[in-house]
Design a protein around this motif. Structure first.
Motif, PDB file in Angstrom:
ATOM      1  N   ALA A 199      32.104  31.814  36.918  1.00 19.90           N
ATOM      2  CA  ALA A 199      32.643  33.169  36.845  1.00 19.90           C
ATOM      3  C   ALA A 199      33.119  33.693  38.189  1.00 19.90           C
ATOM      4  O   ALA A 199      34.025  34.529  38.249  1.00 19.90           O
ATOM      5  N   HIS A 200      32.506  33.227  39.297  1.00 14.45           N
ATOM      6  CA  HIS A 200      32.874  33.767  40.607  1.00 14.45           C
ATOM      7  C   HIS A 200      34.138  33.110  41.161  1.00 14.45           C
ATOM      8  O   HIS A 200      34.569  33.434  42.267  1.00 14.45           O
ATOM      9  N   GLU A 201      34.736  32.190  40.406  1.00 18.64           N
ATOM     10  CA  GLU A 201      35.942  31.499  40.864  1.00 18.64           C
ATOM     11  C   GLU A 201      37.189  32.075  40.171  1.00 18.64           C
ATOM     12  O   GLU A 201      37.100  32.699  39.122  1.00 18.64           O
ATOM     13  N   GLY A 202      38.328  31.807  40.770  1.00 20.89           N
ATOM     14  CA  GLY A 202      39.601  32.046  40.096  1.00 20.89           C
ATOM     15  C   GLY A 202      40.076  33.484  40.069  1.00 20.89           C
ATOM     16  O   GLY A 202      39.556  34.372  40.752  1.00 20.89           O
ATOM     17  N   ASP A 203      41.089  33.711  39.230  1.00 21.36           N
ATOM     18  CA  ASP A 203      41.813  34.984  39.205  1.00 21.36           C
ATOM     19  C   ASP A 203      41.032  36.118  38.570  1.00 21.36           C
ATOM     20  O   ASP A 203      41.349  37.287  38.789  1.00 21.36           O
ATOM     21  N   TYR A 204      40.029  35.811  37.750  1.00 18.72           N
ATOM     22  CA  TYR A 204      39.319  36.861  37.032  1.00 18.72           C
ATOM     23  C   TYR A 204      37.935  37.142  37.623  1.00 18.72           C
ATOM     24  O   TYR A 204      37.134  37.837  36.991  1.00 18.72           O
ATOM     25  N   ALA A 205      37.677  36.627  38.818  1.00 16.63           N
ATOM     26  CA  ALA A 205      36.354  36.799  39.420  1.00 16.63           C
ATOM     27  C   ALA A 205      35.967  38.267  39.542  1.00 16.63           C
ATOM     28  O   ALA A 205      34.814  38.639  39.292  1.00 16.63           O
ATOM     29  N   ASP A 206      36.912  39.116  39.917  1.00 20.15           N
ATOM     30  CA  ASP A 206      36.611  40.540  40.046  1.00 20.15           C
ATOM     31  C   ASP A 206      36.460  41.211  38.691  1.00 20.15           C
ATOM     32  O   ASP A 206      35.721  42.191  38.553  1.00 20.15           O
ATOM     33  N   TRP A 207      37.147  40.684  37.682  1.00 17.17           N
ATOM     34  CA  TRP A 207      37.141  41.338  36.378  1.00 17.17           C
ATOM     35  C   TRP A 207      35.927  40.976  35.529  1.00 17.17           C
ATOM     36  O   TRP A 207      35.689  41.600  34.492  1.00 17.17           O
ATOM     37  N   VAL A 208      35.157  39.977  35.938  1.00 19.44           N
ATOM     38  CA  VAL A 208      34.015  39.544  35.130  1.00 19.44           C
ATOM     39  C   VAL A 208      33.059  40.702  34.846  1.00 19.44           C
ATOM     40  O   VAL A 208      32.495  40.813  33.754  1.00 19.44           O
ATOM     41  N   GLN A 209      32.898  41.604  35.807  1.00 24.30           N
ATOM     42  CA  GLN A 209      31.980  42.727  35.617  1.00 24.30           C
ATOM     43  C   GLN A 209      32.470  43.707  34.558  1.00 24.30           C
ATOM     44  O   GLN A 209      31.697  44.541  34.068  1.00 24.30           O
ATOM     45  N   ARG A 210      33.751  43.615  34.191  1.00 23.17           N
ATOM     46  CA  ARG A 210      34.297  44.486  33.132  1.00 23.17           C
ATOM     47  C   ARG A 210      34.444  43.721  31.822  1.00 23.17           C
ATOM     48  O   ARG A 210      35.037  44.216  30.860  1.00 23.17           O
ATOM     49  N   MET A 211      33.879  42.496  31.766  1.00 27.35           N
ATOM     50  CA  MET A 211      33.962  41.669  30.570  1.00 27.35           C
ATOM     51  C   MET A 211      32.577  41.468  29.979  1.00 27.35           C
ATOM     52  O   MET A 211      31.618  41.212  30.715  1.00 27.35           O
ATOM     53  N   PHE A 212      32.469  41.551  28.669  1.00 33.27           N
ATOM     54  CA  PHE A 212      31.168  41.337  28.043  1.00 33.27           C
ATOM     55  C   PHE A 212      30.870  39.856  27.875  1.00 33.27           C
ATOM     56  O   PHE A 212      29.738  39.470  27.572  1.00 33.27           O
ATOM     57  N   ALA A 213      31.866  38.987  28.091  1.00 41.29           N
ATOM     58  CA  ALA A 213      31.642  37.542  28.022  1.00 41.29           C
ATOM     59  C   ALA A 213      32.679  36.828  28.862  1.00 41.29           C
ATOM     60  O   ALA A 213      33.843  37.246  28.923  1.00 41.29           O
ATOM     61  N   PHE A 214      32.249  35.740  29.519  1.00 39.37           N
ATOM     62  CA  PHE A 214      33.165  34.933  30.322  1.00 39.37           C
ATOM     63  C   PHE A 214      32.671  33.490  30.333  1.00 39.37           C
ATOM     64  O   PHE A 214      31.479  33.226  30.504  1.00 39.37           O
ATOM     65  N   VAL A 215      33.603  32.544  30.141  1.00 39.49           N
ATOM     66  CA  VAL A 215      33.286  31.121  30.266  1.00 39.49           C
ATOM     67  C   VAL A 215      34.398  30.449  31.059  1.00 39.49           C
ATOM     68  O   VAL A 215      35.529  30.948  31.115  1.00 39.49           O
ATOM     69  N   ARG A 262      38.853  47.096  42.904  1.00 40.73           N
ATOM     70  CA  ARG A 262      38.291  48.457  42.930  1.00 40.73           C
ATOM     71  C   ARG A 262      38.186  49.026  41.522  1.00 40.73           C
ATOM     72  O   ARG A 262      37.169  49.613  41.137  1.00 40.73           O
ATOM     73  N   LEU A 263      39.233  48.836  40.727  1.00 39.74           N
ATOM     74  CA  LEU A 263      39.238  49.373  39.370  1.00 39.74           C
ATOM     75  C   LEU A 263      38.193  48.682  38.501  1.00 39.74           C
ATOM     76  O   LEU A 263      37.518  49.322  37.682  1.00 39.74           O
ATOM     77  N   ALA A 264      38.059  47.366  38.674  1.00 43.36           N
ATOM     78  CA  ALA A 264      37.058  46.634  37.899  1.00 43.36           C
ATOM     79  C   ALA A 264      35.656  47.151  38.206  1.00 43.36           C
ATOM     80  O   ALA A 264      34.824  47.312  37.304  1.00 43.36           O
ATOM     81  N   GLU A 265      35.389  47.429  39.476  1.00 41.53           N
ATOM     82  CA  GLU A 265      34.070  47.936  39.867  1.00 41.53           C
ATOM     83  C   GLU A 265      33.842  49.341  39.312  1.00 41.53           C
ATOM     84  O   GLU A 265      32.749  49.664  38.836  1.00 41.53           O
ATOM     85  N   GLN A 266      34.877  50.164  39.349  1.00 37.96           N
ATOM     86  CA  GLN A 266      34.746  51.539  38.876  1.00 37.96           C
ATOM     87  C   GLN A 266      34.507  51.610  37.371  1.00 37.96           C
ATOM     88  O   GLN A 266      33.835  52.528  36.880  1.00 37.96           O
ATOM     89  N   THR A 267      35.052  50.652  36.629  1.00 36.16           N
ATOM     90  CA  THR A 267      34.963  50.704  35.166  1.00 36.16           C
ATOM     91  C   THR A 267      33.893  49.774  34.606  1.00 36.16           C
ATOM     92  O   THR A 267      33.759  49.651  33.385  1.00 36.16           O
ATOM     93  N   ALA A 268      33.144  49.103  35.467  1.00 38.47           N
ATOM     94  CA  ALA A 268      32.148  48.134  35.012  1.00 38.47           C
ATOM     95  C   ALA A 268      31.109  48.760  34.091  1.00 38.47           C
ATOM     96  O   ALA A 268      30.600  48.107  33.167  1.00 38.47           O
ATOM     97  N   THR A 269      30.803  50.034  34.302  1.00 45.64           N
ATOM     98  CA  THR A 269      29.793  50.698  33.470  1.00 45.64           C
ATOM     99  C   THR A 269      30.258  50.890  32.030  1.00 45.64           C
ATOM    100  O   THR A 269      29.446  51.205  31.154  1.00 45.64           O
ATOM    101  N   LEU A 270      31.553  50.710  31.774  1.00 47.25           N
ATOM    102  CA  LEU A 270      32.078  50.870  30.415  1.00 47.25           C
ATOM    103  C   LEU A 270      31.906  49.599  29.581  1.00 47.25           C
ATOM    104  O   LEU A 270      32.164  49.615  28.374  1.00 47.25           O
ATOM    105  N   THR A 271      31.483  48.516  30.213  1.00 49.05           N
ATOM    106  CA  THR A 271      31.368  47.245  29.508  1.00 49.05           C
ATOM    107  C   THR A 271      30.234  47.301  28.490  1.00 49.05           C
ATOM    108  O   THR A 271      29.134  47.761  28.787  1.00 49.05           O
ATOM    109  N   ALA A 272      30.520  46.819  27.280  1.00 52.21           N
ATOM    110  CA  ALA A 272      29.511  46.789  26.216  1.00 52.21           C
ATOM    111  C   ALA A 272      29.815  45.629  25.288  1.00 52.21           C
ATOM    112  O   ALA A 272      30.983  45.271  25.076  1.00 52.21           O
ATOM    113  N   ASN A 273      28.761  45.040  24.742  1.00 48.67           N
ATOM    114  CA  ASN A 273      28.918  43.949  23.778  1.00 48.67           C
ATOM    115  C   ASN A 273      29.284  44.542  22.424  1.00 48.67           C
ATOM    116  O   ASN A 273      28.496  45.310  21.854  1.00 48.67           O
TER     117      ASN A 273
END
Length: 471
Positions: free
Chosen positions: A236-252, A434-445
């Motif tokens: 998850a910490h690699e690649g283009d979506y590393a910052d967005w993982v915190q705004r995702m309820f699942a990542f592989v 920055r936006l991913a961090e700000q919206t991370a609290t909105l993430t839900a399964n």
């Protein structure tokens, strides 16, 4: 002693006041235009001068291009004024033209006349381009009786652009703002009732950047939840979506077995939603009321999709296992694309060549929205956009291989026939993070949200809850 033409006593001569007022208005208007011109950038100044030339030359140009009509019927006033009995000279009517400008060129709105309508303006478009010194001119109908003539002096596709997300909740849900077309007009896609989107193109030409724009615009809404399978990375910490993982309820990453688990969990979610949608929402389709925080639109991004569907050849146990996983992955994603629309599930598949070996045709052909960045072969262009692209050579993505066109995609637009090319913007990495961090609290399964609503009734759907650790 007063003369016969002297103003009466007690009256005021308004003539000089009217003249002074008119001069003040003229001076004010002139100053406003001069200030506007001086404050504009170099490109806009050229467009201002171009707009002035278009206005001044229109009455002479229109008859030359047969965009005028001759009215042989005299007006009532002309008939009353005709006292000598001579034939009244016919009038030449020219469409009224209002011209505005932007950095790329001019936008003119013209009123139609009998026998001078949309078709006649479209036939004259190449000649208008020459006369107005434009790269290209397009004519569309604005409203009944009026056309819009868009002339671009500079090709908008050749100028890279940036998008700076505001962090505000979007006004329209499921609207994907893509960028600007070849006439610098904004292009958006309505993903309401859309189950799947395919994005193809050579590496480094803008696929991930395009998806990044969608994440940036939709992340501030709690009515959208994201999951991602990125075939380019292993963690998850690699690649283009590393910052967005915190705004995702699942990542592989590229592990087929982990991806298989995620796809199975999403299919279980789809089944649970299908079984409970009338109980929870009271409607057959989520789109009848739109996504909400309790029932969000679930967006699954599958980047480098060929990683998960590729047919593995070989007879050894490991290869057989990979082949079985790839086949089941295809079956599971097919389920999401074919059955997930009404319950609010959207799949975005990105790959280099969307040929049948990369995205199985039983998945690709049911995705109503397709885009393609640069392609090397006609086969790849047809796979991405369909056979019809052969009839639109100017929009064929094989013509986008020049580095100038990094970030430019071809697509079949929903609101107009044929294909159009779109300049997609780049979202700066720092702003996306920055936006991913700000919206991370909105993430839900989404499964947990559904379970919270149904409570004890969740058992009625007779399904297994997804593995919380994997999700």
């Amino acid at each position: 002693m007063k003369g016969p033409n002297d103003p009466a006593e007690g009256t005021f001569d308004y003539g000089p006041l009217v003249v002074d007022l008119a001069l003040a208005v003229l001076v004010g208007w002139t100053v406003w235009w001069v200030v506007r011109y001086l404050r504009a950038d170099a490109m806009t100044r050229q467009s201002i001068r171009q707009a002035v030339r278009v206005r001044w030359g229109w009455k002479r140009l229109a008859p030359m291009l047969k965009l005028s009509v001759t009215d042989k019927t005299p007006t009532a006033l002309a008939s009353l004024a005709n006292t000598n009995g001579k034939p009244i000279k016919p009038r030449v009517l020219i469409p009224a033209l209002k011209v505005t400008h932007d950095a790329y060129g001019v936008i003119a709105r013209a009123s139609c006349l009998p026998r001078v309508g949309l078709e006649q303006f479209q036939k004259a478009a190449p000649h208008l381009a020459d006369a107005w010194r434009c790269t290209r001119v397009a004519v569309t109908q604005d409203k009944p009786g009026q056309v819009v003539i868009r002339g671009v002096r500079l090709d908008p596709l050749k100028f890279p652009t940036e998008h700076h997300p505001t962090g505000e909740v979007p006004d329209e849900k499921a609207r994907w703002d893509l960028g600007v077309d070849e006439y610098a007009q904004p292009v958006a896609v309505d993903l309401t009732q859309v189950p799947g989107v395919t994005v193809a193109g050579l590496p480094g030409f803008g696929k991930t950047s395009l998806i990044n724009r969608l994440l940036s615009d939709w992340a501030p809404s709690s009515a959208v939840q994201f999951a991602c399978a990125d075939g380019k990375v292993s963690a998850a910490h690699e690649g283009d979506y590393a910052d967005w993982v915190q705004r995702m309820f699942a990542f592989v990453g590229d592990d087929l077995e982990e991806a298989n688990k995620l796809f199975r969990q999403l299919v279980e979610l789809r089944r649970a939603r299908s079984a409970s949608i009338r109980t929870v929402l009271g409607v057959k389709s989520m789109w009848d009321i739109g996504p909400s925080e309790g029932w969000p639109l679930v967006v699954l991004v599958i980047d480098e999709a060929h990683t998960y569907f590729r047919d593995h050849k070989g007879s050894d146990p490991k290869t057989k296992k990979l082949a079985a996983l790839a086949a089941e992955n295809a079956r599971l994603v097919e389920d999401l694309v074919k059955k997930g629309r009404s319950v609010g599930m959207l799949v975005i598949l990105a790959t280099q060549k969307s040929t049948g070996d990369a995205i199985p045709t039983f998945i690709r052909d049911v995705c109503p929205v397709g885009l393609s960045f640069a392609q090397k072969t006609a086969e790849a262009a047809v796979a991405a956009l369909g056979e019809e692209i052969r009839e639109w050579p100017d929009a064929n993505p094989i013509n986008l291989q020049d580095p100038t066109y990094i970030g430019v995609a071809s697509m079949n637009h929903q609101s107009q026939p044929g294909f159009t090319r779109v300049r997609t913007p780049y979202v700066p990495d720092a702003e996306a993070a920055r936006l991913a961090e700000q919206t991370a609290t909105l993430t839900a399964n989404p499964y947990a949200l559904l379970e919270a609503v149904l409570g004890p009734r969740m058992g009625e759907v007779n399904l297994t809850k997804p593995d919380a650790d994997a999700a």
